[in-house]
Enzyme design. Structure first.
Site, PDB file in Angstrom:
ATOM      1  N   ARG A 284       0.842  -1.189   0.000  1.00 61.79           N
ATOM      2  CA  ARG A 284       0.000   0.000   0.000  1.00 61.79           C
ATOM      3  C   ARG A 284       0.882   1.246   0.000  1.00 61.79           C
ATOM      4  NH1 ARG A 284      -3.476  -2.486  -1.746  1.00 61.79           N
ATOM      5  NH2 ARG A 284      -5.606  -2.849  -0.978  1.00 61.79           N
TER       6      ARG A 284
ATOM      7  N   GLU B  47      -3.714   7.674  -5.808  1.00 62.04           N
ATOM      8  CA  GLU B  47      -3.794   6.915  -7.059  1.00 62.04           C
ATOM      9  C   GLU B  47      -4.987   7.394  -7.879  1.00 62.04           C
ATOM     10  OE1 GLU B  47      -3.755   2.728  -6.176  1.00 62.04           O
ATOM     11  OE2 GLU B  47      -1.720   2.793  -5.364  1.00 62.04           O
TER      12      GLU B  47
ATOM     13  N   HIS C 266      -0.330   0.252  -9.952  1.00 61.69           N
ATOM     14  CA  HIS C 266      -1.086  -0.652  -9.069  1.00 61.69           C
ATOM     15  C   HIS C 266      -1.648  -1.837  -9.856  1.00 61.69           C
ATOM     16  CE1 HIS C 266      -3.523  -0.801  -5.068  1.00 61.69           C
ATOM     17  NE2 HIS C 266      -3.228  -2.010  -5.510  1.00 61.69           N
TER      18      HIS C 266
END
Length: 333
Positions: free
Chosen positions: A245, A274, A296
Site C-alpha cells: 500500500r 492513485e 497498481h
C-alpha cells in the site's frame, strides 16, 4: 453456486467490473443476481443505492468515508474486490450494521510474481535500458545477479511467503522474513517456505538487505513507516520495493533518499494518491531515473481478476442469503 432468493441487484465498481466482466456475467447467469457496474464516486453511488434499494456494493480501492455507510441498509455488504480494505471504514460500517468482506488468497501469486519482476527489472535496469535502446542509444549498463543477494520481506503472511519461495528456490536469494509474529510460529516451516532467517527485528533486517520488500497492511502503526529514519538504515546500494500500500511510504522522504544517493533506488506499484500525484510538486518521483513505477497492477492478471470477482460475489451472496456466519471473509465482525 445455486441460491434460492428474490432477484437482487448488486452494484459493482465499474473499474472492478471491467476487469472481470465475463466472470460477473457468469455469476449473474448462475445465481440470478444482477451485478451492475456503477460509478464509484461516493455521493452519487450512495444516492443510487438508496433510490434503488440496493443492499450490497463490490468496491475497488476508491476510499469511502461518509454517505455509503448510511445509504446501505442494516445487514448490507461492502465487499472489497481485493485483499486490502483500508479504503473502507470498518468501524463506521459496523456501527451501521454493514458487513465488510475481502478476497484473501486469490491474488497471492499475482502480487508475488509482480514483485519478482520489479526486483529483476531493477537488478538489470530493464526499465531504463528498453526505452534507451528504442531511442537508438547503445548503453550496455552492467547489472547485478540476484543469486546470493539478500532480501528482507516486511510482512511475512501468505504473499510474503509466496514471494519468499520464488526468490529463494527460484533465484537462490537469501531471504529474511520480517513480521510481528513470534519466531516459534515458523520453526517447522523453513524448508517449505525457503527463508534463510525469520526475525521480528525490522531494523536489523533492513540494514543488511539488498532489497527491502513491503508487504504489510496499512494500520496506524505502519502508516509512513518508510520515512527518513527508516531509509537512513538501509544500505546505500539498497532498493526499496513496495507491493503493498502506498501509505506505507512517506514519498517525499523517499524522493530525498533516492535523489541524494542515500539508497540506490525503488520499485513501486502503489502510491498514497492513485493515480499518482506527488505529495510535493518539487519532489515528483517520476522525475527520478533510478525508480520503477507501475500503476497498481500487482494483482491485475486475468487469473486473479476472475478469482477476485468470483470470491467477492460469493461473499455478497452468502451474507445476504445465509447470514454473516456463512462468510469466512468478513473483516469487521
Amino acid at each position: 453456486m445455486t441460491y434460492s432468493h428474490f432477484m437482487q441487484t448488486i452494484y459493482v465498481s465499474e473499474i472492478s467490473y471491467n476487469k472481470a466482466k465475463s466472470t460477473f456475467e457468469k455469476v449473474s447467469a448462475e445465481t440470478g443476481y444482477t451485478f451492475q457496474p456503477v460509478n464509484e464516486e461516493e455521493a452519487s453511488l450512495a444516492q443510487a443505492i438508496k433510490e434503488n434499494g440496493v443492499k450490497a456494493f463490490i468496491a475497488d480501492i476508491y476510499p469511502y468515508t461518509n454517505e455509503l455507510y448510511t445509504a446501505l441498509p442494516e445487514g448490507g455488504v461492502i465487499a472489497r474486490y481485493g485483499v486490502g480494505h483500508d479504503s473502507v471504514d470498518k468501524e463506521k460500517a459496523r456501527a451501521n450494521g454493514i458487513h465488510v468482506a475481502n478476497t484473501p488468497g486469490v491474488l497471492d501469486n499475482a502480487v508475488a510474481e509482480h514483485a519478482c519482476w520489479m526486483i529483476g527489472n531493477t537488478a538489470r535496469h530493464l526499465h531504463t535500458l528498453h526505452p534507451d535502446t528504442k531511442a537508438k542509444n547503445w548503453n550496455p549498463i552492467p547489472g547485478v545477479e540476484l543469486q546470493n543477494r539478500k532480501v528482507a520481506i516486511l510482512g511475512f503472511g501468505r504473499i510474503g511467503q509466496n514471494l519468499c519461495r520464488k526468490l529463494s528456490f527460484g533465484f537462490g536469494m537469501e531471504v529474511t522474513g520480517v513480521d510481528i509474529i513470534d519466531e516459534s510460529h515458523f520453526f517447522d516451516q523453513q524448508a517449505n517456505i525457503g527463508f534463510t532467517e525469520y526475525t521480528t527485528d525490522r531494523d536489523a533486517a533492513i540494514e543488511d538487505a539488498d532489497y527491502v520488500v513491503l508487504l504489510m497492511a496499512v494500520v496506524p502503526a505502519t502508516k509512513h513507516i518508510v520515512n527518513a529514519e527508516f531509509l537512513k538504515k538501509m544500505k546505500s546500494t539498497g532498493i526499496l520495493v513496495n507491493s503493498a500500500r502506498g501509505a506505507l511510504v512517506c514519498e517525499n522522504d523517499l524522493y530525498d533518499a533516492i535523489s541524494s544517493g542515500e539508497i540506490a533506488g525503488a520499485a513501486l506499484d502503489v502510491f498514497e494518491a492513485e493515480p499518482y500525484q506527488p505529495q510535493d510538486a518539487a519532489k515528483d518521483l517520476r522525475s527520478l531515473d533510478n525508480i520503477l513505477m507501475t500503476p497498481h497492477v500487482g494483482s491485475n492478471t486475468a487469473e486473479s481478476n476472475a478469482a477476485m470477482a468470483a470470491t467477492a460475489a460469493k461473499n455478497v451472496i452468502e451474507i445476504l442469503t445465509k447470514g454473516p456466519d456463512a462468510c469466512q471473509n468478513i473483516v469487521n465482525r
